[in-house]
Design a protein around this motif. Structure first.
Motif, PDB file in Angstrom:
ATOM      1  N   SER A   1       0.843  -1.199   0.000  1.00  0.00           N
ATOM      2  CA  SER A   1       0.000   0.000   0.000  1.00  0.00           C
ATOM      3  C   SER A   1       0.876   1.247   0.000  1.00  0.00           C
ATOM      4  O   SER A   1       1.922   1.282   0.672  1.00  0.00           O
ATOM      5  N   ALA A   2       0.443   2.249  -0.728  1.00  0.00           N
ATOM      6  CA  ALA A   2       1.213   3.496  -0.786  1.00  0.00           C
ATOM      7  C   ALA A   2       1.348   4.126   0.588  1.00  0.00           C
ATOM      8  O   ALA A   2       2.282   4.874   0.852  1.00  0.00           O
ATOM      9  N   GLU A   3       0.435   3.818   1.470  1.00  0.00           N
ATOM     10  CA  GLU A   3       0.475   4.430   2.803  1.00  0.00           C
ATOM     11  C   GLU A   3       1.170   3.561   3.852  1.00  0.00           C
ATOM     12  O   GLU A   3       1.246   3.937   5.019  1.00  0.00           O
ATOM     13  N   SER A   4       1.649   2.408   3.437  1.00  0.00           N
ATOM     14  CA  SER A   4       2.292   1.525   4.414  1.00  0.00           C
ATOM     15  C   SER A   4       3.745   1.884   4.630  1.00  0.00           C
ATOM     16  O   SER A   4       4.473   2.167   3.676  1.00  0.00           O
ATOM     17  N   ASP A   5       4.185   1.874   5.875  1.00  0.00           N
ATOM     18  CA  ASP A   5       5.601   2.044   6.170  1.00  0.00           C
ATOM     19  C   ASP A   5       6.167   0.793   6.853  1.00  0.00           C
ATOM     20  O   ASP A   5       7.228   0.841   7.475  1.00  0.00           O
ATOM     21  N   VAL A   6       5.434  -0.328   6.723  1.00  0.00           N
ATOM     22  CA  VAL A   6       5.891  -1.587   7.310  1.00  0.00           C
ATOM     23  C   VAL A   6       6.798  -2.306   6.314  1.00  0.00           C
ATOM     24  O   VAL A   6       6.396  -2.552   5.174  1.00  0.00           O
ATOM     25  N   GLN A   7       8.028  -2.615   6.739  1.00  0.00           N
ATOM     26  CA  GLN A   7       8.926  -3.410   5.907  1.00  0.00           C
ATOM     27  C   GLN A   7       8.632  -4.890   6.143  1.00  0.00           C
ATOM     28  O   GLN A   7       8.167  -5.282   7.198  1.00  0.00           O
ATOM     29  N   PHE A   8       8.966  -5.699   5.163  1.00  0.00           N
ATOM     30  CA  PHE A   8       8.764  -7.147   5.301  1.00  0.00           C
ATOM     31  C   PHE A   8       9.462  -7.644   6.570  1.00  0.00           C
ATOM     32  O   PHE A   8       8.925  -8.447   7.323  1.00  0.00           O
ATOM     33  N   SER A   9      10.636  -7.123   6.823  1.00  0.00           N
ATOM     34  CA  SER A   9      11.413  -7.596   7.974  1.00  0.00           C
ATOM     35  C   SER A   9      10.852  -7.077   9.301  1.00  0.00           C
ATOM     36  O   SER A   9      11.170  -7.616  10.358  1.00  0.00           O
ATOM     37  N   ASP A  10      10.010  -6.037   9.257  1.00  0.00           N
ATOM     38  CA  ASP A  10       9.378  -5.559  10.495  1.00  0.00           C
ATOM     39  C   ASP A  10       8.453  -6.617  11.085  1.00  0.00           C
ATOM     40  O   ASP A  10       8.194  -6.629  12.294  1.00  0.00           O
ATOM     41  N   LEU A  11       7.938  -7.484  10.227  1.00  0.00           N
ATOM     42  CA  LEU A  11       6.953  -8.463  10.695  1.00  0.00           C
ATOM     43  C   LEU A  11       7.540  -9.328  11.796  1.00  0.00           C
ATOM     44  O   LEU A  11       6.883  -9.628  12.794  1.00  0.00           O
ATOM     45  N   CYS A  12       8.800  -9.720  11.616  1.00  0.00           N
ATOM     46  CA  CYS A  12       9.411 -10.593  12.611  1.00  0.00           C
ATOM     47  C   CYS A  12       9.721  -9.866  13.903  1.00  0.00           C
ATOM     48  O   CYS A  12       9.875 -10.491  14.954  1.00  0.00           O
ATOM     49  N   THR A  13       9.809  -8.568  13.850  1.00  0.00           N
ATOM     50  CA  THR A  13      10.008  -7.797  15.075  1.00  0.00           C
ATOM     51  C   THR A  13       8.713  -7.699  15.865  1.00  0.00           C
ATOM     52  O   THR A  13       8.701  -7.836  17.090  1.00  0.00           O
ATOM     53  N   ALA A  14       7.632  -7.476  15.159  1.00  0.00           N
ATOM     54  CA  ALA A  14       6.369  -7.186  15.850  1.00  0.00           C
ATOM     55  C   ALA A  14       5.577  -8.438  16.217  1.00  0.00           C
ATOM     56  O   ALA A  14       4.862  -8.439  17.211  1.00  0.00           O
ATOM     57  N   LEU A  15       5.699  -9.484  15.419  1.00  0.00           N
ATOM     58  CA  LEU A  15       4.748 -10.595  15.524  1.00  0.00           C
ATOM     59  C   LEU A  15       5.378 -11.859  16.094  1.00  0.00           C
ATOM     60  O   LEU A  15       6.562 -12.121  15.887  1.00  0.00           O
ATOM     61  N   ASP A  16       4.560 -12.657  16.765  1.00  0.00           N
ATOM     62  CA  ASP A  16       5.007 -13.979  17.193  1.00  0.00           C
ATOM     63  C   ASP A  16       4.804 -14.993  16.074  1.00  0.00           C
ATOM     64  O   ASP A  16       5.555 -15.956  15.958  1.00  0.00           O
ATOM     65  N   ALA A  17       3.766 -14.779  15.295  1.00  0.00           N
ATOM     66  CA  ALA A  17       3.460 -15.706  14.209  1.00  0.00           C
ATOM     67  C   ALA A  17       2.588 -14.989  13.195  1.00  0.00           C
ATOM     68  O   ALA A  17       1.876 -14.038  13.528  1.00  0.00           O
ATOM     69  N   PHE A  18       2.664 -15.427  11.935  1.00  0.00           N
ATOM     70  CA  PHE A  18       1.799 -14.866  10.890  1.00  0.00           C
ATOM     71  C   PHE A  18       1.827 -15.802   9.708  1.00  0.00           C
ATOM     72  O   PHE A  18       2.540 -16.798   9.711  1.00  0.00           O
ATOM     73  N   TYR A  19       0.980 -15.496   8.723  1.00  0.00           N
ATOM     74  CA  TYR A  19       1.164 -16.247   7.477  1.00  0.00           C
ATOM     75  C   TYR A  19       1.180 -15.309   6.289  1.00  0.00           C
ATOM     76  O   TYR A  19       0.573 -14.236   6.309  1.00  0.00           O
ATOM     77  N   ILE A  20       1.951 -15.716   5.296  1.00  0.00           N
ATOM     78  CA  ILE A  20       2.099 -14.959   4.052  1.00  0.00           C
ATOM     79  C   ILE A  20       1.169 -15.603   3.032  1.00  0.00           C
ATOM     80  O   ILE A  20       1.361 -16.765   2.658  1.00  0.00           O
ATOM     81  N   GLY A  21       0.159 -14.868   2.611  1.00  0.00           N
ATOM     82  CA  GLY A  21      -0.849 -15.441   1.739  1.00  0.00           C
ATOM     83  C   GLY A  21      -0.395 -15.555   0.293  1.00  0.00           C
ATOM     84  O   GLY A  21       0.003 -14.562  -0.314  1.00  0.00           O
ATOM     85  N   GLY A  22      -0.487 -16.751  -0.242  1.00  0.00           N
ATOM     86  CA  GLY A  22      -0.159 -16.950  -1.650  1.00  0.00           C
ATOM     87  C   GLY A  22      -1.394 -17.006  -2.528  1.00  0.00           C
ATOM     88  O   GLY A  22      -1.422 -16.422  -3.613  1.00  0.00           O
ATOM     89  N   THR A  23      -2.440 -17.689  -2.071  1.00  0.00           N
ATOM     90  CA  THR A  23      -3.626 -17.927  -2.895  1.00  0.00           C
ATOM     91  C   THR A  23      -4.203 -16.643  -3.480  1.00  0.00           C
ATOM     92  O   THR A  23      -4.620 -16.608  -4.635  1.00  0.00           O
ATOM     93  N   LYS A  24      -4.240 -15.574  -2.669  1.00  0.00           N
ATOM     94  CA  LYS A  24      -4.851 -14.323  -3.122  1.00  0.00           C
ATOM     95  C   LYS A  24      -3.834 -13.381  -3.737  1.00  0.00           C
ATOM     96  O   LYS A  24      -4.137 -12.217  -4.000  1.00  0.00           O
ATOM     97  N   ASN A  25      -2.638 -13.877  -3.956  1.00  0.00           N
ATOM     98  CA  ASN A  25      -1.612 -13.036  -4.559  1.00  0.00           C
ATOM     99  C   ASN A  25      -0.831 -13.785  -5.632  1.00  0.00           C
ATOM    100  O   ASN A  25       0.390 -13.755  -5.681  1.00  0.00           O
ATOM    101  N   GLY A  26      -1.559 -14.524  -6.458  1.00  0.00           N
ATOM    102  CA  GLY A  26      -0.934 -15.084  -7.648  1.00  0.00           C
ATOM    103  C   GLY A  26      -0.575 -16.549  -7.619  1.00  0.00           C
ATOM    104  O   GLY A  26      -0.270 -17.118  -8.664  1.00  0.00           O
ATOM    105  N   ALA A  27      -0.591 -17.188  -6.444  1.00  0.00           N
ATOM    106  CA  ALA A  27      -0.241 -18.607  -6.404  1.00  0.00           C
ATOM    107  C   ALA A  27      -1.445 -19.466  -6.776  1.00  0.00           C
ATOM    108  O   ALA A  27      -2.589 -19.067  -6.596  1.00  0.00           O
TER     109      ALA A  27
END
Lengths: 344, 344, 344, 344
Positions: free
Chosen positions: B181-207
């Motif tokens: 998003s143009a308004e996002s300032d979250v880097q991919f690597s920020d996720l591991c700082t903030a979160l204990d767990a998450f998932y990266i969605g493939g189905t809705k993004n081309g997989a």
């Protein structure tokens, strides 16, 4: 790096014809969650091949998922499922059935098959509310040890089930190989006569992914999409599995691939037998279990991938060799040559 | 037959590059159940992109499955998960979380987002053993209504979680669009700082299929393959999902596809705004929710596929328009033209 | 040490008549697990008082257990229960319903009651397999905030349930007080007309232990002892609960005790009202919720046991005062005197 | 109407001393849900008798409930419990353990006991995520067939458990009789050395109701009241069970009652042996299993209540005779006389 893997029948991707369906339909816009035209065509085709207009067909991603969801849908909380002690649900699904709240009543089996009298005995033992109430009989065809049910055996199980108010369910992870066995007299359409529910395995018979659950008994059909969704089995791109089954049944590829897998196993078994080795079970399908000296097994494992299945007696073990539609005759012959050479 | 479907971002198969990986590797013999070389490469690549060597990566077939398994793995029987009342797990997973035995404590939300003070309030209310014990906070990015979290918002949630002994989990079904998003300032690597767990969605993004579960917190990693197997999520041909994620992250295709989807939605939103219509939420991602007169909606539905999301006031409803990497600019422009014509 | 506890209606042991039944039958040899003569007599007596020969009666040890087992027995895995946001199952059972796999769809309620139109709205929202399917409506009488249902209200709920294929279930933890309210026009026998299932609470109305589950709808009766056993609810000495209910219904003690509890609460409420304090809810049963200044509450808590229920506005909170069959008038009067003295 | 019932050890109400505690404390106002002074005194007393200040003590209403809740609290979703095929949890709890999501790995047993090598074998078989992961070993003392564990046997099981990261749990439904067996060398305080958790059975040893769960291992203590509440086990009038255990342990009544039950069974067994009949198991506790001719069994059943346990060989079956603290010597002698007379 081994010469060839006989570990299993899902070592490759998909039969090229199935990738072709994917490619051909890739950019078509379709509805999600199994309501797409590919799933619909595949469902209609399967119903037609089964000769059962009333059958409900649902696609899921794997066999454990199929077993778990169907059994959870068929059972009330205190009801149980009867299965051979060797059954996939009893051993190799990490407690997936119990995770939905249900006990498995296991019965002994040397050949992976259940007999009507065993079913009756379990029913007779479970007399009151201090015990679970058996409600489903679980069988596999071909079984976990490569054996098959004949038509009269299936119908006898169906009879004992109906007499006791039980549902008969068949795990068809390797249904193709079971039906295409040279010793099988079960027709595809017999399944709907004998069974309340079953699944047609795609993953182990050439598909990239997918199993087709068949709910033949109309009483079992209501609410099934709710069950699927609740267990995480309703794929957004259900088309993926629909396309695989469309490809598998359009020109009877499903049965051809199974025959090819069985033929490869038959060639392998004949060679092993000719070399003088006995077998753990009488398999006419794509999993065979020769009994070999442990020292020979060790030498073979340096060249080929396969599992040691069970210690049979000191110094001798049964191994499992699995073939598939993709197994080349040359690899079979190479294995047999190495067997003779190393076993000499 | 409609001109174009804006129903969702999983109407097509896969991005052609991902089909190409499948085709290229199709006949290689690989190990089963996610132990193949494709999964291993994809896992290593994702860890590298995340900048987190300690992260455990597991592939599953869909988002409901990911949510269900991760949450069941994180919670003891009496523990609960806090989520917005609009959360996918609270509304659109057919009780999948409750099916594993856990309550969802929902909190009101207009924009699909959770605030730290809401989390704290739920924790404060649950004081003794007559009530469940909240243990996980569930968020989505982008959310179910197209909004995003900013970096400081994520970190504030992480802080309230750590202060209260809660885990923070993010549903990333549309993570690509959220981050791009143009308004996002979250880097991919920020996720591991903030979160204990998450998932990266493939189905809705081309997989073709697949989501990548990331267990960042080492305490959550033990036994996870058991959880996967028990819930029917361990695919025999795990290579299928591994190959998709390999293709998605090899040349940052994942982020490119998300940007394309966002750009299409942005073009659509700009046109709708220019035509004078307001929006239900402030979305900068690939789901937008314009508020249109019901009569216009009806006329548009004859030409395009999309969902009516919510009645806003008499005669006016919000609709949901979803774009994807595959949405052509011409279809967006055609829709805008029809909107102007029919709305006049 | 406080002067008296108004914390709840289970602070004492049992009404002496019920201990007498225990003592009288103590050394008789009886069958186990609820098949004893005491349970059988109590069941027959309750059916007679209800005017319902078809009702199945089962005894369990507590209300959470009753709610959990009945609801789990009524629901298929993907089905849910509709309840007020204040309902005991929604808040104070530590996720017992979710632990059996089911979602609770909560609806707002100020007075602890559900309205037919709220039920209809929940049904209307749950349209497909991505959402749970509501199947049971849960109500309490008296409610968690002391209010009651009138006969026409119960019948209207029954009607909306039948029209939508839902079961209507009533939590009767305080059923005696609900029915004996001066404002109630519900006869004991009306319950079987309006409800599919309910339980008659003993623990909070003079019994040492025990609740009587009534399954009025014959479709719900099969297999219920299996459900009880599986959830750990089938007491080896079921006679203990049978004897309590025999004592409660032999000479209508059940209703007398409830009237006594209501009368004590009425005396208390009248005095509080006379002292000028308002109430949170309109209660005519044995739980009342006066709104008092926080400073006064603090002073009263030094002398009496009771819960602070909810902050109403700055400086003022509602407290919960509960009476029982055992509450002496003198303790009520003493409280009122202290209230006036301390509130002056 | 039979002369006497040897069906079980819960045919009577309670030992009169325990009713006396109830009567004495009946009208005292006490806190609810096990926080009353009676429970607190009983807990302290049990900890003292066990010599274990660290033990957590919780009271529940029955044995199935105790087993279900403790095991569910000890296990993560994919973990299992190892038990003898004759174990109560495996056969007679209507799937209560599976209902919480867990598999029971059963091992063969003639005498109801588990051996360390059997435990080790189960652990060794469960190697990967396709199978459950054993985590708890379940034993009973006395066992379901009247046998007992000696001290060295318990310690050997404890050792194999610790070596494999397993918890050792003991079902003490008949713990009193087990410990008071003439052949037992297990002290009450040995339990805390050998076991991670167990329960002390009250229902089958003179109490009106109740079992005391002991969580010896501190790692297992957190959150246990949540588990109890969630499974419907937290009684509003917990005082009822507290008072029973206070009465049982105040003057060691618990052990006296068990000795009386064992003595009655010993008298019965001696007479049956003298009459020339063999036994199915070597029992020195209050359940004995003589093998009698079927014709004799039939004649005895006209006069006495007892279960036929198992067909041993054509024409001969083992029956189960159970005595209790309440069994009069005269009834034992009368049975023996009838046995001799009818068996002649």
């Amino acid at each position: 790096m081994t010469k060839y893997s006989f570990f299993n029948d899902y070592s490759e991707g998909a039969h090229p014809d199935l990738l072709a369906v994917l490619a051909r339909t890739n950019l078509d816009q379709e509805d999600g969650y199994g309501k797409d035209s590919l799933c619909q065509q595949a469902e209609a085709l399967i119903r037609e091949k089964l000769g059962s207009p009333q059958a409900a067909v649902h696609f899921v991603s794997g066999g454990t998922q199929a077993n778990q969801i169907v059994l959870a849908a068929l059972l009330r909380p205190y009801e149980s499922v009867i299965a051979a002690v060797t059954a996939h649900i009893a051993v190799h699904e990490s407690g997936a059935i119990e995770a939905t709240g249900h006990k498995i009543n296991t019965v002994p089996s040397q050949d992976g098959k259940l007999r009507p009298e065993q079913v009756q005995a379990v029913v007779d033992e479970h007399t009151d509310e201090h015990m679970v109430k058996p409600r489903v009989v679980f069988i596999s065809n071909s079984t976990e040890v490569g054996t098959i049910y004949r038509r009269d055996e299936l119908l006898a199980l169906a009879q004992v089930c109906r007499a006791n108010g039980l549902y008969l369910y068949l795990d068809g992870a390797r249904l193709g190989c079971g039906l295409m066995s040279a010793e099988s007299d079960v027709q595809f359409s017999d399944l709907c006569t004998a069974l309340d529910a079953f699944y047609i395995g795609g993953t182990k018979n050439g598909a990239l992914i997918g199993e087709a659950i068949i709910l033949q008994n109309p009483q079992l059909q209501a609410g099934f999409r709710h069950h699927l969704k609740q267990r995480g089995a309703l794929l957004a791109k259900g088309r993926l599995i629909g396309s695989q089954f469309l490809g598998l049944f359009e020109r009877d590829l499903y049965f051809q691939l199974a025959r090819r897998a069985n033929a490869a196993a038959g060639r392998l078994a004949a060679g092993i037998k000719a070399a003088g080795y006995p077998f753990l079970t009488h398999s006419t399908t794509n999993q065979i279990f020769p009994i070999l000296p442990d020292a020979l097994i060790e030498r073979l494992q340096a060249l080929y991938g396969f599992y040691v299945w069970a210690r049979v007696r000191p110094g001798f073990s049964a191994v499992r060799l699995v073939t598939s539609w993709a197994t080349p005759d040359e690899k079979v012959d190479e294995f047999l040559e190495d067997l003779r050479r190393l076993g000499a």
